[in-house]
Write a protein that holds these residues in place. Structure first.
Motif, mmCIF file in Angstrom:
data_model
loop_
_atom_site.group_PDB
_atom_site.id
_atom_site.type_symbol
_atom_site.label_atom_id
_atom_site.label_comp_id
_atom_site.label_asym_id
_atom_site.label_seq_id
_atom_site.Cartn_x
_atom_site.Cartn_y
_atom_site.Cartn_z
ATOM 1 N N MET B 1 0.838 -1.207 0.000
ATOM 2 C CA MET B 1 0.000 0.000 0.000
ATOM 3 C C MET B 1 0.867 1.248 0.000
ATOM 4 N N LYS B 2 0.519 2.171 -0.833
ATOM 5 C CA LYS B 2 1.283 3.416 -0.865
ATOM 6 C C LYS B 2 1.040 4.222 0.399
ATOM 7 N N GLN B 3 2.106 4.692 1.000
ATOM 8 C CA GLN B 3 1.970 5.545 2.180
ATOM 9 C C GLN B 3 1.945 6.999 1.726
ATOM 10 N N TYR B 4 0.935 7.719 2.200
ATOM 11 C CA TYR B 4 0.797 9.111 1.811
ATOM 12 C C TYR B 4 1.337 10.043 2.894
ATOM 13 N N LYS B 5 1.703 11.213 2.459
ATOM 14 C CA LYS B 5 2.059 12.262 3.412
ATOM 15 C C LYS B 5 0.773 12.859 3.992
ATOM 16 N N ILE B 6 0.935 13.522 5.101
ATOM 17 C CA ILE B 6 -0.230 14.028 5.837
ATOM 18 C C ILE B 6 -0.091 15.524 6.090
ATOM 19 N N LEU B 7 -1.145 16.265 5.745
ATOM 20 C CA LEU B 7 -1.223 17.669 6.132
ATOM 21 C C LEU B 7 -2.353 17.814 7.149
ATOM 22 N N PHE B 8 -2.051 18.373 8.293
ATOM 23 C CA PHE B 8 -3.066 18.573 9.333
ATOM 24 C C PHE B 8 -3.181 20.083 9.554
ATOM 25 N N PHE B 9 -4.314 20.631 9.102
ATOM 26 C CA PHE B 9 -4.521 22.079 9.143
ATOM 27 C C PHE B 9 -5.498 22.397 10.274
ATOM 28 N N ILE B 10 -5.010 23.116 11.262
ATOM 29 C CA ILE B 10 -5.893 23.573 12.348
ATOM 30 C C ILE B 10 -6.052 25.082 12.252
ATOM 31 N N ALA B 11 -7.313 25.515 12.056
ATOM 32 C CA ALA B 11 -7.634 26.934 12.165
ATOM 33 C C ALA B 11 -8.150 27.136 13.590
ATOM 34 N N ALA B 248 7.912 14.643 11.678
ATOM 35 C CA ALA B 248 6.875 15.672 11.737
ATOM 36 C C ALA B 248 7.445 17.073 11.840
ATOM 37 N N ALA B 249 6.736 17.995 11.208
ATOM 38 C CA ALA B 249 7.101 19.411 11.281
ATOM 39 C C ALA B 249 5.835 20.241 11.441
ATOM 40 N N ALA B 250 6.010 21.465 11.915
ATOM 41 C CA ALA B 250 4.866 22.340 12.138
ATOM 42 C C ALA B 250 5.157 23.729 11.620
ATOM 43 N N TYR B 282 -0.455 34.608 5.196
ATOM 44 C CA TYR B 282 -1.182 33.354 4.967
ATOM 45 C C TYR B 282 -0.483 32.475 3.948
ATOM 46 N N LEU B 283 -0.177 33.054 2.780
ATOM 47 C CA LEU B 283 0.395 32.232 1.713
ATOM 48 C C LEU B 283 1.837 31.862 2.005
ATOM 49 N N GLY B 284 2.494 32.688 2.787
ATOM 50 C CA GLY B 284 3.846 32.335 3.231
ATOM 51 C C GLY B 284 3.818 31.074 4.089
ATOM 52 N N LYS B 285 2.772 30.968 4.925
ATOM 53 C CA LYS B 285 2.642 29.773 5.751
ATOM 54 C C LYS B 285 2.311 28.549 4.887
ATOM 55 N N ALA B 286 1.442 28.753 3.892
ATOM 56 C CA ALA B 286 1.111 27.647 2.987
ATOM 57 C C ALA B 286 2.359 27.177 2.242
ATOM 58 N N ASP B 287 3.149 28.143 1.786
ATOM 59 C CA ASP B 287 4.377 27.792 1.066
ATOM 60 C C ASP B 287 5.354 27.040 1.977
ATOM 61 N N ALA B 288 5.423 27.475 3.223
ATOM 62 C CA ALA B 288 6.304 26.786 4.169
ATOM 63 C C ALA B 288 5.857 25.342 4.355
ATOM 64 N N ALA B 289 4.530 25.150 4.430
ATOM 65 C CA ALA B 289 4.000 23.787 4.581
ATOM 66 C C ALA B 289 4.364 22.934 3.366
ATOM 67 N N VAL B 290 4.251 23.512 2.175
ATOM 68 C CA VAL B 290 4.593 22.781 0.952
ATOM 69 C C VAL B 290 6.058 22.341 0.987
ATOM 70 N N GLU B 291 6.919 23.250 1.379
ATOM 71 C CA GLU B 291 8.349 22.898 1.456
ATOM 72 C C GLU B 291 8.577 21.762 2.449
ATOM 73 N N LEU B 293 6.462 19.523 3.427
ATOM 74 C CA LEU B 293 5.855 18.266 2.960
ATOM 75 C C LEU B 293 6.819 17.469 2.077
ATOM 76 N N LYS B 294 7.740 18.163 1.456
ATOM 77 C CA LYS B 294 8.704 17.451 0.616
ATOM 78 C C LYS B 294 9.625 16.585 1.465
ATOM 79 N N GLU B 295 9.892 17.042 2.690
ATOM 80 C CA GLU B 295 10.880 16.359 3.525
ATOM 81 C C GLU B 295 10.250 15.533 4.650
#
Lengths: 413, 413
Positions: B1-11, B248-250, B282-291, B293-295
């Motif tokens: 089974m392919k293991q996926y990465k996880i994004l957990f977004f808490i507002a 994990a990263a935050a 906001y988008l700076g935080k999204a971009d940080a999350a994208v980076e 997620l790669k690692e």
């Protein structure tokens, strides 16, 4: 934020299953309930498992749970709650037993486990026991009369435990049992000794009692022993006000429920005519709740009639009691208004065709006097409740009531 | 089974109630959220009680819970999380206090509980305290500056306990209290002695500080004492990677959340312009999350703006923040793609008309990048969430994420 008062209405044994005499409807589905339906415009609704899914609650464990006290922590056996229901108020480490007045011959063989069951002199016998047996080896002994042949005995003192066996052989023509320690502790040995001495002492007092001489002369069996079972240590119950910050009162006519409420520090009111049966004074109880709501933050209103009808298999009776329950809600809304948080549920399901408690969840309604996202359902009953958003356990109730009455304290920062 | 990465977004504080200014809609209902709605085609949705139904969560207890750590086990009081938020990293059995810089006269009577509240020199005062008070009777003492007049003090050493009373009298014109042991243990006596010696030492250092001499010369109140409250022992928090096997990263700009994430071993990133307010990047935080997620396997993305707007009663602000939140999701899907598991929720409800945390459940969305039986709902909000299949508690979240990312280990054989 405005803090609202709270009415918590428990109709005992309210939950049910489809009833053939009601064309497959449950009693709650069958009754129109116009006052309760009025609350649905601003309510959360759902199902509650008083303990956890499938667990068949007793009224004692269920009420502990819906008052926020985990029965797995606080419930140690029926002896304690039998005693509380019979009027005892207990302290931590008291050990209580359930007991029967019974008849033994002079070899301690049980002739009748209930001494003929109907013992009109039970109160007098209990009085005599309390006068003549104050203590044994430094352990205080108190006797309480329950209903019919039932008694509760409370032992108070140091070094006691509930790890002792019954003296009740649970059959006739068997000898009264010696109580035995159930573990190797000195407390078990000590308590078993006390119980055995107590049993002999009870026999001495009862067998020579004038009351029993009169019974024999009338051809009745003497109530000359008490068979003990269900030893249970009382775990000190926290005071309701200490863990909820709510000034609380209860309206009930049922000994066990009154006992639990008093034991956790609620003021308890039993209005004239309130009986715990179908003939109870329904509107008198509603009026009592209205009066208490003026002074208290939290009023618990307990109706036993629904459960009484269920145990009797009395379908019409249950329908009648639910109609009356709806009238009670109407009376409270008329007299107090709707500026309060109202929870309506049962302490367990007692299907009227089963005549016993079952572990089915009970419908739960939570009315809130301000704008919330309400659950869109057509009625308050077992079927419609499944369409609501609540799926809770008894232990969640107090937290929900505190939250929606704006009285909850934040857990953390 | 392919293991996926996880994004957990808490507002933070995302959940809400009907808002009159939004014609009875919640902010989540009011905002269109085209990117989040796109996820609904393959999502589970429902309601989450961060702690349990009706319990009003703090951000600390809630985040423990949604990270899989039962707060009833790990949360011992606010002192610890105040210290973590102020930058302390704690070890098992450290004892932390919350404190205020305050002003006392030479009889130790409190003149101002916040030393005028605005203390620009607080960082320098904390530095001076750390330099001049390294330890007391073998107990290491560390000071941390929180916001404004707030400080945290951490005691490290053997024989400490949190069973000691506050020195803060909580009122002016009262004398600073002696800390007293709250039980009979030698640890309580020892810790109370340390706290009392520490309080006198703090006064000595601060009252003779050049900084306070300058404050007095400017007509300001000297910050010459720290009033302590909320002693809490740190219960060692397990490392997130050890119990989840997730690297994990935050992404967060909020001191308390960053502290919790760091304390459980996550890498924490605060991108430029991220503020914890409505003006955040906001988008700076999204971009940080994208980076990240790669690692990393698991990226926690925390947005404080929704809660900040709620506490201010700022309806437009909450609507704005939710619009931005949707943009953030869009940015992540654009840049990273949708081959990942995404959870979106809040850590608690903060109704914008209430301006405080409440115990209402929060909507929860779980997007899965492969075919599942999805919940058929029209939107992601408090109302539609009731129609979904999830009815979970905060402690369930990590297990759900591990399961649907194909990373869960079987419990049993």
């Amino acid at each position: 934020m405005k803090q609202y008062k709270i009415l918590f209405f428990i109709a005992d044994g309210l939950g049910d299953r489809p009833v053939s005499k009601l064309q497959g409807k449950t009693p709650l589905e069958y009754v129109n309930k116009s006052n309760i339906r009025e609350l649905l415009k601003n309510s959360l609704i759902g199902l509650m498992d008083p303990i956890s899914p499938g667990v068949v609650p007793g009224s004692d464990t269920s009420h502990l749970s819906i008052f926020g006290l985990d029965p797995h922590k606080y419930y140690r056996g029926r002896g304690v709650f039998e005693a509380i229901g019979a009027g005892a108020r207990l302290k931590a480490s008291d050990v209580a037993f359930r007991g029967n007045f019974a008849t033994v011959n002079n070899e301690f063989i049980v002739v009748d486990r209930r001494a003929g069951r109907k013992i009109e002199e039970a109160d007098d016998l209990v009085k005599e026991l309390n006068e003549k047996i104050g203590e044994i080896d430094g352990v205080k002994v108190r006797f309480y009369h329950g209903t019919e042949h039932r008694v509760a005995i409370v032992l108070s003192g140091k070094g006691l435990t509930d790890k002792v066996s019954d003296t009740d052989p649970h059959e006739i023509n068997k000898k009264v049992l010696e109580s035995k320690p159930l573990d190797n502790s000195p407390e078990s040995q000590f308590t078993a000794n006390i119980v055995n001495k107590l049993t002999r002492k009870i026999y001495e007092v009862l067998n020579s009692s004038e009351i029993n001489k009169i019974r024999i002369s009338k051809g009745e069996l003497p109530a000359n022993i008490i068979l003990l079972r269900g030893a249970a240590e009382f775990v000190d119950l926290p005071q309701f006000e200490s863990y909820t910050k709510l000034k609380a009162a209860a309206v009930s006519a049922t000994a066990l429920i009154k006992g639990i409420c008093e034991q956790i520090g609620m003021k308890v009111v039993t209005p004239p005519g309130a009986t715990g049966g179908l003939d109870t004074n329904y509107l008198g109880k509603a009026d009592a709740a209205v009066e208490l709501l003026k002074e208290y933050d939290f009023v618990f209103l307990h109706l036993k009639a629904t459960d009484a009808a269920s145990h009797d298999g009395n379908v019409d009776g249950k329908v009648y009691a639910i109609n009356k329950m709806d009238e009670m809600i109407g009376r409270i809304l008329d007299k107090f208004g709707s500026e309060l948080v109202i929870a309506i549920s049962g302490d367990h399901t007692t299907p009227v065709e089963v005549k016993e408690h079952t572990g089915d969840p009970v419908p739960f309604l939570l009315y809130v006097p301000y704008s919330i996202i309400n659950d869109v359902v057509n009625d308050f009953n077992e079927r419609e409740a499944r369409r609501g958003s609540l799926r809770i356990r008894g232990l969640d109730v107090i937290n929900l009531l505190l939250n929606y009455s704006n009285r909850a304290e934040k857990y953390g920062a």
